[in-house]
Design a protein around this motif. Structure first.
Motif, PDB file in Angstrom:
ATOM      1  N   ASN A 148       0.829  -1.209   0.000  1.00  7.06           N
ATOM      2  CA  ASN A 148       0.000   0.000   0.000  1.00  7.06           C
ATOM      3  C   ASN A 148       0.866   1.263   0.000  1.00  7.06           C
ATOM      4  O   ASN A 148       0.525   2.272  -0.611  1.00  7.06           O
ATOM      5  N   TYR A 149       1.997   1.196   0.712  1.00  5.08           N
ATOM      6  CA  TYR A 149       2.911   2.342   0.776  1.00  5.08           C
ATOM      7  C   TYR A 149       3.426   2.695  -0.615  1.00  5.08           C
ATOM      8  O   TYR A 149       3.451   3.864  -1.003  1.00  5.08           O
ATOM      9  N   LYS A 150       3.833   1.632  -1.385  1.00  5.60           N
ATOM     10  CA  LYS A 150       4.375   1.865  -2.722  1.00  5.60           C
ATOM     11  C   LYS A 150       3.291   2.370  -3.671  1.00  5.60           C
ATOM     12  O   LYS A 150       3.519   3.289  -4.481  1.00  5.60           O
ATOM     13  N   LEU A 151       2.080   1.787  -3.553  1.00  4.53           N
ATOM     14  CA  LEU A 151       0.981   2.227  -4.407  1.00  4.53           C
ATOM     15  C   LEU A 151       0.629   3.699  -4.144  1.00  4.53           C
ATOM     16  O   LEU A 151       0.368   4.468  -5.071  1.00  4.53           O
ATOM     17  N   ALA A 152       0.651   4.064  -2.855  1.00  5.18           N
ATOM     18  CA  ALA A 152       0.335   5.450  -2.477  1.00  5.18           C
ATOM     19  C   ALA A 152       1.357   6.402  -3.065  1.00  5.18           C
ATOM     20  O   ALA A 152       1.012   7.480  -3.563  1.00  5.18           O
ATOM     21  N   ALA A 153       2.650   5.982  -3.032  1.00  8.35           N
ATOM     22  CA  ALA A 153       3.710   6.830  -3.575  1.00  8.35           C
ATOM     23  C   ALA A 153       3.552   6.997  -5.079  1.00  8.35           C
ATOM     24  O   ALA A 153       3.758   8.080  -5.634  1.00  8.35           O
ATOM     25  N   LEU A 154       3.189   5.895  -5.768  1.00 10.35           N
ATOM     26  CA  LEU A 154       3.020   5.956  -7.211  1.00 10.35           C
ATOM     27  C   LEU A 154       1.822   6.826  -7.626  1.00 10.35           C
ATOM     28  O   LEU A 154       1.849   7.497  -8.662  1.00 10.35           O
ATOM     29  N   MET A 155       0.783   6.820  -6.800  1.00  6.48           N
ATOM     30  CA  MET A 155      -0.436   7.557  -7.144  1.00  6.48           C
ATOM     31  C   MET A 155      -0.431   8.995  -6.609  1.00  6.48           C
ATOM     32  O   MET A 155      -1.271   9.816  -7.009  1.00  6.48           O
ATOM     33  N   GLY A 156       0.457   9.297  -5.669  1.00  3.11           N
ATOM     34  CA  GLY A 156       0.498  10.639  -5.085  1.00  3.11           C
ATOM     35  C   GLY A 156      -0.618  10.886  -4.105  1.00  3.11           C
ATOM     36  O   GLY A 156      -1.096  12.026  -3.965  1.00  3.11           O
ATOM     37  N   ILE A 157      -1.080   9.838  -3.418  1.00  7.17           N
ATOM     38  CA  ILE A 157      -2.134   9.980  -2.401  1.00  7.17           C
ATOM     39  C   ILE A 157      -1.656   9.317  -1.124  1.00  7.17           C
ATOM     40  O   ILE A 157      -0.559   8.725  -1.070  1.00  7.17           O
ATOM     41  N   SER A 158      -2.465   9.404  -0.060  1.00 10.38           N
ATOM     42  CA  SER A 158      -2.052   8.826   1.222  1.00 10.38           C
ATOM     43  C   SER A 158      -2.278   7.318   1.223  1.00 10.38           C
ATOM     44  O   SER A 158      -3.104   6.788   0.463  1.00 10.38           O
ATOM     45  N   GLU A 159      -1.560   6.642   2.125  1.00 10.98           N
ATOM     46  CA  GLU A 159      -1.693   5.183   2.251  1.00 10.98           C
ATOM     47  C   GLU A 159      -3.089   4.812   2.743  1.00 10.98           C
ATOM     48  O   GLU A 159      -3.680   3.814   2.312  1.00 10.98           O
ATOM     49  N   SER A 160      -3.632   5.619   3.653  1.00 10.88           N
ATOM     50  CA  SER A 160      -4.973   5.335   4.178  1.00 10.88           C
ATOM     51  C   SER A 160      -6.023   5.421   3.063  1.00 10.88           C
ATOM     52  O   SER A 160      -6.994   4.664   3.040  1.00 10.88           O
ATOM     53  N   TYR A 161      -5.809   6.358   2.119  1.00 10.77           N
ATOM     54  CA  TYR A 161      -6.754   6.503   1.009  1.00 10.77           C
ATOM     55  C   TYR A 161      -6.666   5.312   0.061  1.00 10.77           C
ATOM     56  O   TYR A 161      -7.682   4.866  -0.496  1.00 10.77           O
ATOM     57  N   VAL A 162      -5.456   4.748  -0.075  1.00  9.51           N
ATOM     58  CA  VAL A 162      -5.304   3.546  -0.885  1.00  9.51           C
ATOM     59  C   VAL A 162      -6.113   2.405  -0.280  1.00  9.51           C
ATOM     60  O   VAL A 162      -6.815   1.671  -0.985  1.00  9.51           O
ATOM     61  N   ARG A 163      -6.011   2.255   1.057  1.00  7.33           N
ATOM     62  CA  ARG A 163      -6.771   1.182   1.721  1.00  7.33           C
ATOM     63  C   ARG A 163      -8.275   1.405   1.524  1.00  7.33           C
ATOM     64  O   ARG A 163      -9.044   0.434   1.311  1.00  7.33           O
ATOM     65  N   LYS A 164      -8.736   2.640   1.583  1.00  7.09           N
ATOM     66  CA  LYS A 164     -10.153   2.960   1.403  1.00  7.09           C
ATOM     67  C   LYS A 164     -10.597   2.616  -0.017  1.00  7.09           C
ATOM     68  O   LYS A 164     -11.689   2.048  -0.216  1.00  7.09           O
ATOM     69  N   LEU A 165      -9.765   2.932  -1.001  1.00  6.88           N
ATOM     70  CA  LEU A 165     -10.104   2.635  -2.407  1.00  6.88           C
ATOM     71  C   LEU A 165     -10.156   1.127  -2.637  1.00  6.88           C
ATOM     72  O   LEU A 165     -11.001   0.638  -3.404  1.00  6.88           O
ATOM     73  N   LYS A 166      -9.264   0.366  -1.996  1.00  7.59           N
ATOM     74  CA  LYS A 166      -9.249  -1.090  -2.157  1.00  7.59           C
ATOM     75  C   LYS A 166     -10.547  -1.703  -1.664  1.00  7.59           C
ATOM     76  O   LYS A 166     -11.019  -2.712  -2.227  1.00  7.59           O
ATOM     77  N   LEU A 167     -11.148  -1.106  -0.621  1.00  3.25           N
ATOM     78  CA  LEU A 167     -12.433  -1.610  -0.128  1.00  3.25           C
ATOM     79  C   LEU A 167     -13.525  -1.474  -1.191  1.00  3.25           C
ATOM     80  O   LEU A 167     -14.404  -2.321  -1.301  1.00  3.25           O
ATOM     81  N   SER A 168     -13.433  -0.383  -1.980  1.00  2.00           N
ATOM     82  CA  SER A 168     -14.407  -0.179  -3.046  1.00  2.00           C
ATOM     83  C   SER A 168     -14.230  -1.198  -4.172  1.00  2.00           C
ATOM     84  O   SER A 168     -15.188  -1.645  -4.782  1.00  2.00           O
ATOM     85  N   ILE A 169     -12.951  -1.599  -4.413  1.00  2.00           N
ATOM     86  CA  ILE A 169     -12.669  -2.578  -5.461  1.00  2.00           C
ATOM     87  C   ILE A 169     -13.195  -3.950  -5.072  1.00  2.00           C
ATOM     88  O   ILE A 169     -13.749  -4.676  -5.913  1.00  2.00           O
ATOM     89  N   LYS A 170     -13.051  -4.274  -3.832  1.00  4.99           N
ATOM     90  CA  LYS A 170     -13.544  -5.590  -3.356  1.00  4.99           C
ATOM     91  C   LYS A 170     -15.058  -5.638  -3.368  1.00  4.99           C
ATOM     92  O   LYS A 170     -15.654  -6.639  -3.641  1.00  4.99           O
TER      93      LYS A 170
END
Length: 429
Positions: free
Chosen positions: A407-429
């Motif tokens: 999640n840390y690497k994905l957040a860095a690649l997208m330019g958003i926070s790690e917590s927001y990445v986790r929130k977006l993953k919930l929407s994907i599931k």
């Protein structure tokens, strides 16, 4: 002008004053103590004057949007004017003219366009670039300033309302048999706002809706200006309410006539004209009161206006905790007296309750935010949803390309926070 006939002088004056007017012009003739009135469009006026000339002929200085001479029907404010009854002080005409020229014109009042020698007194007229009825409170403030300035020369406070009529040059004053004549000094038309700026600068902040606090004369003049605005707005609301009810106001006729007469007295300082216009309003009702009923139901309105202008009465009222003498009726009480509905309040300016005030405040705040670049809520939410959809699409693509990325690497690649990445993953599931 000396070689002109009486009719030609009247026609020239009508052209000079009203040749570019818009709206109805009133012509009136006093007969047996009462006025016979007709209303004409500007292009009709010159020809129609042939039927009117003779003794005691008057015409309106401003125009009306329908053939009825009253303040609420003003279409264009075309002039300012002061009627000087200097003969009441036994002043000589030539002395008054000299006093005006030496002490007033170009100093504390502008140089007037026209002097009308009415047979006994003198009327000063300043022509204006036409302004609509919404400028009436400012017009009245300037008019009253001129009146106050020239009070020592016999300025008549009962001839200072916007529906006023004056004698037309070429007619005859029956009181002394003198023909009314005019002196045309110049044809420059003044801007009302410029006159206010030059002669009543203390109103600058009021006109610009500033919140600056004032003291002394500035505060007094500002208070008077706001009083004109309030009384005029009250009058217009009352007329609008009658219109909204299609003139079916049985059950409220006495109250409407009383309030109308009182507010018009306060606005025009002319109790006779206030009663005349109240009678005219009453006649428009589907079931009007008799003339005696109107006079009886509204008599106390004139007495309250007289008390309002009495220094001792005001002092006593203030000592008792009131704002002053006269009637100071709250919106709540007016709504109760007139049974004003929520739907009717939407069409009124000042006679409104707390709910309508909150609605207007909300709308005003929304408009202010738009002017400041703040987006409406619906537009803001739409933009946020589009951003979320874009981030979800990008996240799916990165997870497909790098399924083991943290999640840390994905957040860095997208330019958003790690917590927001986790929130977006919930929407994907």
């Amino acid at each position: 002008m000396e070689n002109f006939s009486s009719l030609e002088r009247a026609q020239y004056h009508a052209w000079f004053h009203h040749h570019d007017s818009d709206g109805w012009i009133t012509v009136a003739k006093r007969e047996n103590g009462t006025f016979r009135q007709y209303h004409y469009q500007p292009e009709e006026l010159a020809n129609e004057l042939t039927k009117w000339l003779g003794e005691d002929v008057f015409f309106s200085q401003n125009t009306f949007f329908k053939p009825e001479r009253s303040i609420q029907n003003i279409r264009q404010l075309r002039s300012l004017y002061i009627d000087l009854d200097f003969y009441l002080f036994n002043y000589d005409m030539s002395w008054v003219i000299g006093k005006l020229e030496h002490d007033h014109f170009g100093k504390d009042v502008p140089d007037p366009n026209i002097l009308i020698f009415s047979g006994q007194g003198l009327v000063l007229i300043w022509l204006l670039d036409p302004v609509p009825y919404k400028a009436l409170p400012l017009w009245q403030a300037v008019q009253n300033y001129f009146l106050e300035t020239l009070a020592n020369l016999g300025g008549d406070p009962k001839a200072a309302d916007a529906a006023r009529i004056f004698r037309i040059p070429g007619s005859v004053n029956s009181k002394n048999g003198n023909e009314v004549r005019a002196e045309y000094r110049h044809d420059h038309k003044y801007e009302l706002r410029q006159i206010q700026y030059d002669y009543l600068p203390e109103l600058n902040d009021e006109v610009r809706k500033s919140s600056v606090k004032r003291k002394g004369r500035k505060k007094k003049v500002a208070n008077l200006f706001n009083t004109y605005k309030l009384h005029y707005a009250r009058l217009m609301d009352l007329v609008k309410l009658v219109e909204l009810r299609n003139y079916k106001v049985t059950g409220h006729r006495e109250t409407i006539c009383f309030l109308y007469r009182y507010w018009l007295c306060c606005y025009s300082n002319d109790p006779t004209e206030a009663l005349n216009q109240t009678v005219s309003l009453n006649l428009q009702f589907t079931s009007p009161l008799s003339l005696k009923e109107v006079e009886r139901a509204t008599r106390s309105a004139e007495k309250a206006w007289e008390a309002r202008n009495n220094e001792e009465a005001n002092k006593i009222a203030i000592e008792k905790g009131y704002p002053g003498a006269g009637y100071n009726v709250s919106n709540k009480k007016l709504i109760e007296w007139l049974d004003v509905t929520d739907g009717e309040q939407q069409h009124l300016t000042t006679i409104i309750g707390p709910n309508e005030k909150r609605k207007r405040k909300k709308v005003a705040n929304m408009e202010m935010r738009r002017e400041q670049g703040v987006k409406p809520r619906e537009e803001y939410l739409k933009e946020q949803q589009e951003k979320t959809d874009d981030n979800l699409s990008l996240l799916r693509q990165l997870m497909k390309e790098s399924p083991d990325a943290s999640n840390y690497k994905l957040a860095a690649l997208m330019g958003i926070s790690e917590s927001y990445v986790r929130k977006l993953k919930l929407s994907i599931k």
